[in-house]
Design a protein around this motif. Structure first.
Motif, PDB file in Angstrom:
ATOM      1  N   ASP A 120      -8.194   1.462  -1.126  1.00 30.86           N
ATOM      2  CA  ASP A 120      -7.884   2.460  -0.098  1.00 30.86           C
ATOM      3  C   ASP A 120      -7.459   1.777   1.202  1.00 30.86           C
ATOM      4  O   ASP A 120      -6.485   2.176   1.832  1.00 30.86           O
ATOM      5  CB  ASP A 120      -9.097   3.360   0.172  1.00 30.86           C
ATOM      6  CG  ASP A 120      -9.386   4.332  -0.953  1.00 30.86           C
ATOM      7  OD1 ASP A 120      -8.477   4.630  -1.757  1.00 30.86           O
ATOM      8  OD2 ASP A 120     -10.544   4.804  -1.014  1.00 30.86           O
ATOM      9  N   VAL A 121      -8.188   0.750   1.602  1.00 25.10           N
ATOM     10  CA  VAL A 121      -7.852   0.022   2.830  1.00 25.10           C
ATOM     11  C   VAL A 121      -6.482  -0.635   2.675  1.00 25.10           C
ATOM     12  O   VAL A 121      -5.647  -0.584   3.590  1.00 25.10           O
ATOM     13  CB  VAL A 121      -8.938  -1.017   3.175  1.00 25.10           C
ATOM     14  CG1 VAL A 121      -8.514  -1.885   4.356  1.00 25.10           C
ATOM     15  CG2 VAL A 121     -10.267  -0.325   3.473  1.00 25.10           C
ATOM     16  N   GLY A 129      -0.452  -0.840   3.629  1.00 29.27           N
ATOM     17  CA  GLY A 129       0.770  -1.169   2.888  1.00 29.27           C
ATOM     18  C   GLY A 129       0.514  -2.181   1.795  1.00 29.27           C
ATOM     19  O   GLY A 129       0.453  -3.379   2.078  1.00 29.27           O
ATOM     20  N   MET A 130       0.356  -1.696   0.577  1.00 28.92           N
ATOM     21  CA  MET A 130       0.018  -2.570  -0.553  1.00 28.92           C
ATOM     22  C   MET A 130       1.065  -3.664  -0.771  1.00 28.92           C
ATOM     23  O   MET A 130       0.709  -4.826  -0.961  1.00 28.92           O
ATOM     24  CB  MET A 130      -0.131  -1.742  -1.836  1.00 28.92           C
ATOM     25  CG  MET A 130      -1.251  -0.744  -1.811  1.00 28.92           C
ATOM     26  SD  MET A 130      -2.803  -1.363  -2.440  1.00 28.92           S
ATOM     27  CE  MET A 130      -2.548  -1.306  -4.178  1.00 28.92           C
ATOM     28  N   SER A 131       2.325  -3.301  -0.752  1.00 29.03           N
ATOM     29  CA  SER A 131       3.380  -4.293  -1.002  1.00 29.03           C
ATOM     30  C   SER A 131       3.390  -5.373   0.055  1.00 29.03           C
ATOM     31  O   SER A 131       3.530  -6.561  -0.243  1.00 29.03           O
ATOM     32  CB  SER A 131       4.749  -3.617  -1.085  1.00 29.03           C
ATOM     33  OG  SER A 131       4.804  -2.761  -2.193  1.00 29.03           O
ATOM     34  N   ARG A 132       3.225  -4.971   1.316  1.00 25.72           N
ATOM     35  CA  ARG A 132       3.207  -5.941   2.414  1.00 25.72           C
ATOM     36  C   ARG A 132       2.005  -6.873   2.292  1.00 25.72           C
ATOM     37  O   ARG A 132       2.111  -8.087   2.495  1.00 25.72           O
ATOM     38  CB  ARG A 132       3.199  -5.210   3.748  1.00 25.72           C
ATOM     39  CG  ARG A 132       3.389  -6.138   4.924  1.00 25.72           C
ATOM     40  CD  ARG A 132       3.484  -5.420   6.253  1.00 25.72           C
ATOM     41  NE  ARG A 132       2.186  -4.831   6.572  1.00 25.72           N
ATOM     42  CZ  ARG A 132       2.008  -3.576   6.940  1.00 25.72           C
ATOM     43  NH1 ARG A 132       3.021  -2.753   7.039  1.00 25.72           N
ATOM     44  NH2 ARG A 132       0.805  -3.120   7.226  1.00 25.72           N
ATOM     45  N   ARG A 183       3.093  -8.410  -6.497  1.00 24.52           N
ATOM     46  CA  ARG A 183       2.820  -6.993  -6.261  1.00 24.52           C
ATOM     47  C   ARG A 183       2.170  -6.354  -7.475  1.00 24.52           C
ATOM     48  O   ARG A 183       1.201  -5.599  -7.363  1.00 24.52           O
ATOM     49  CB  ARG A 183       4.114  -6.269  -5.908  1.00 24.52           C
ATOM     50  CG  ARG A 183       3.914  -4.873  -5.390  1.00 24.52           C
ATOM     51  CD  ARG A 183       5.222  -4.244  -4.950  1.00 24.52           C
ATOM     52  NE  ARG A 183       6.160  -4.062  -6.024  1.00 24.52           N
ATOM     53  CZ  ARG A 183       6.144  -3.034  -6.882  1.00 24.52           C
ATOM     54  NH1 ARG A 183       5.225  -2.112  -6.762  1.00 24.52           N
ATOM     55  NH2 ARG A 183       7.025  -2.936  -7.830  1.00 24.52           N
ATOM     56  N   GLU A 184       2.634  -6.685  -8.667  1.00 21.39           N
ATOM     57  CA  GLU A 184       2.077  -6.126  -9.890  1.00 21.39           C
ATOM     58  C   GLU A 184       0.625  -6.529 -10.070  1.00 21.39           C
ATOM     59  O   GLU A 184      -0.232  -5.714 -10.406  1.00 21.39           O
ATOM     60  CB  GLU A 184       2.898  -6.554 -11.118  1.00 21.39           C
ATOM     61  CG  GLU A 184       4.312  -6.020 -11.137  1.00 21.39           C
ATOM     62  CD  GLU A 184       5.277  -6.793 -10.235  1.00 21.39           C
ATOM     63  OE1 GLU A 184       4.948  -7.927  -9.801  1.00 21.39           O
ATOM     64  OE2 GLU A 184       6.352  -6.239  -9.934  1.00 21.39           O
ATOM     65  N   HIS A 185       0.335  -7.816  -9.833  1.00 25.23           N
ATOM     66  CA  HIS A 185      -1.042  -8.299  -9.952  1.00 25.23           C
ATOM     67  C   HIS A 185      -1.932  -7.651  -8.901  1.00 25.23           C
ATOM     68  O   HIS A 185      -3.078  -7.300  -9.174  1.00 25.23           O
ATOM     69  CB  HIS A 185      -1.086  -9.820  -9.836  1.00 25.23           C
ATOM     70  CG  HIS A 185      -2.470 -10.382  -9.934  1.00 25.23           C
ATOM     71  ND1 HIS A 185      -3.175 -10.414 -11.116  1.00 25.23           N
ATOM     72  CD2 HIS A 185      -3.289 -10.902  -8.988  1.00 25.23           C
ATOM     73  CE1 HIS A 185      -4.370 -10.920 -10.897  1.00 25.23           C
ATOM     74  NE2 HIS A 185      -4.468 -11.232  -9.619  1.00 25.23           N
ATOM     75  N   PHE A 186      -1.408  -7.496  -7.703  1.00 27.99           N
ATOM     76  CA  PHE A 186      -2.160  -6.893  -6.607  1.00 27.99           C
ATOM     77  C   PHE A 186      -2.580  -5.471  -6.963  1.00 27.99           C
ATOM     78  O   PHE A 186      -3.743  -5.100  -6.817  1.00 27.99           O
ATOM     79  CB  PHE A 186      -1.302  -6.906  -5.340  1.00 27.99           C
ATOM     80  CG  PHE A 186      -2.063  -6.666  -4.077  1.00 27.99           C
ATOM     81  CD1 PHE A 186      -2.725  -7.703  -3.445  1.00 27.99           C
ATOM     82  CD2 PHE A 186      -2.105  -5.413  -3.506  1.00 27.99           C
ATOM     83  CE1 PHE A 186      -3.419  -7.494  -2.272  1.00 27.99           C
ATOM     84  CE2 PHE A 186      -2.792  -5.192  -2.325  1.00 27.99           C
ATOM     85  CZ  PHE A 186      -3.456  -6.241  -1.714  1.00 27.99           C
ATOM     86  N   TYR A 187      -1.638  -4.670  -7.466  1.00 31.16           N
ATOM     87  CA  TYR A 187      -1.953  -3.292  -7.861  1.00 31.16           C
ATOM     88  C   TYR A 187      -2.948  -3.278  -9.017  1.00 31.16           C
ATOM     89  O   TYR A 187      -3.885  -2.485  -9.032  1.00 31.16           O
ATOM     90  CB  TYR A 187      -0.679  -2.537  -8.257  1.00 31.16           C
ATOM     91  CG  TYR A 187       0.089  -1.992  -7.092  1.00 31.16           C
ATOM     92  CD1 TYR A 187      -0.125  -0.693  -6.649  1.00 31.16           C
ATOM     93  CD2 TYR A 187       1.027  -2.767  -6.421  1.00 31.16           C
ATOM     94  CE1 TYR A 187       0.585  -0.178  -5.567  1.00 31.16           C
ATOM     95  CE2 TYR A 187       1.739  -2.266  -5.352  1.00 31.16           C
ATOM     96  CZ  TYR A 187       1.515  -0.970  -4.932  1.00 31.16           C
ATOM     97  OH  TYR A 187       2.215  -0.456  -3.865  1.00 31.16           O
ATOM     98  N   ARG A 188      -2.745  -4.134 -10.008  1.00 35.03           N
ATOM     99  CA  ARG A 188      -3.640  -4.188 -11.169  1.00 35.03           C
ATOM    100  C   ARG A 188      -5.038  -4.636 -10.752  1.00 35.03           C
ATOM    101  O   ARG A 188      -6.041  -4.096 -11.205  1.00 35.03           O
ATOM    102  CB  ARG A 188      -3.058  -5.125 -12.222  1.00 35.03           C
ATOM    103  CG  ARG A 188      -3.739  -5.063 -13.560  1.00 35.03           C
ATOM    104  CD  ARG A 188      -3.026  -5.838 -14.659  1.00 35.03           C
ATOM    105  NE  ARG A 188      -2.541  -7.147 -14.255  1.00 35.03           N
ATOM    106  CZ  ARG A 188      -1.241  -7.463 -14.164  1.00 35.03           C
ATOM    107  NH1 ARG A 188      -0.317  -6.574 -14.434  1.00 35.03           N
ATOM    108  NH2 ARG A 188      -0.876  -8.675 -13.797  1.00 35.03           N
ATOM    109  N   MET A 189      -5.112  -5.606  -9.860  1.00 36.41           N
ATOM    110  CA  MET A 189      -6.384  -6.139  -9.398  1.00 36.41           C
ATOM    111  C   MET A 189      -7.231  -5.054  -8.733  1.00 36.41           C
ATOM    112  O   MET A 189      -8.448  -5.022  -8.888  1.00 36.41           O
ATOM    113  CB  MET A 189      -6.112  -7.271  -8.404  1.00 36.41           C
ATOM    114  CG  MET A 189      -7.309  -7.782  -7.651  1.00 36.41           C
ATOM    115  SD  MET A 189      -6.860  -9.028  -6.434  1.00 36.41           S
ATOM    116  CE  MET A 189      -6.403  -8.007  -5.044  1.00 36.41           C
TER     117      MET A 189
END
Length: 93
Positions: free
Chosen positions: A43-44, A49-52, A61-67
Motif C-alpha cells: 500500500d505504501v 508509485g510502484m514503478s518508480r 518492476r515484475e519482481h517488485f510487484y510479485r514480491m
C-alpha cells in the motif's frame, strides 16, 4: 462535481505522508501473519508509485510487484532496499 473516492484511494492519499506511513507499517508489524506487513508495504509503495520505487531500488518492476503480492516472499536484502528507500528503520523494542 467530484466523484466520491474509495477507501483504498483515501488510504493511498494518506500514505503519502511519511509519518502516517510509518505508523501504518508499525501497526502491520504487530500482526502475527507476516503477510499483513507485506500488504501494508505494498500500500505504501502504491502511494509512492510502484514503478518508480522499483526503478530506484534497482529491482525489476515484475519482481517488485510479485514480491509485494499476497503470495509474495521477498528476500531480506530486497525488502531492506524498499524500506531504506522510505528512510525507515526496522527496530526491535
Amino acid at each position: 462535481m467530484k466523484s466520491p473516492t474509495t477507501y483504498h484511494e483515501d488510504l493511498l492519499d494518506q500514505l503519502k505522508d511519511s509519518e502516517f506511513a510509518r505508523e501504518y507499517l508499525n501497526a502491520a508489524l504487530t500482526d502475527e501473519d507476516h503477510r499483513v506487513f507485506l500488504l501494508a508495504l505494498r500500500d505504501v509503495a502504491q502511494a509512492h508509485g510502484m514503478s518508480r520505487l522499483a526503478a530506484s531500488t534497482r529491482v525489476s518492476r515484475e519482481h517488485f510487484y510479485r514480491m509485494l503480492s499476497k503470495s509474495g516472499n521477498p528476500q531480506w536484502d530486497t525488502l531492506r532496499k524498499v524500506i531504506d528507500r522510505f528512510r525507515f528503520r526496522l527496530t526491535i523494542d
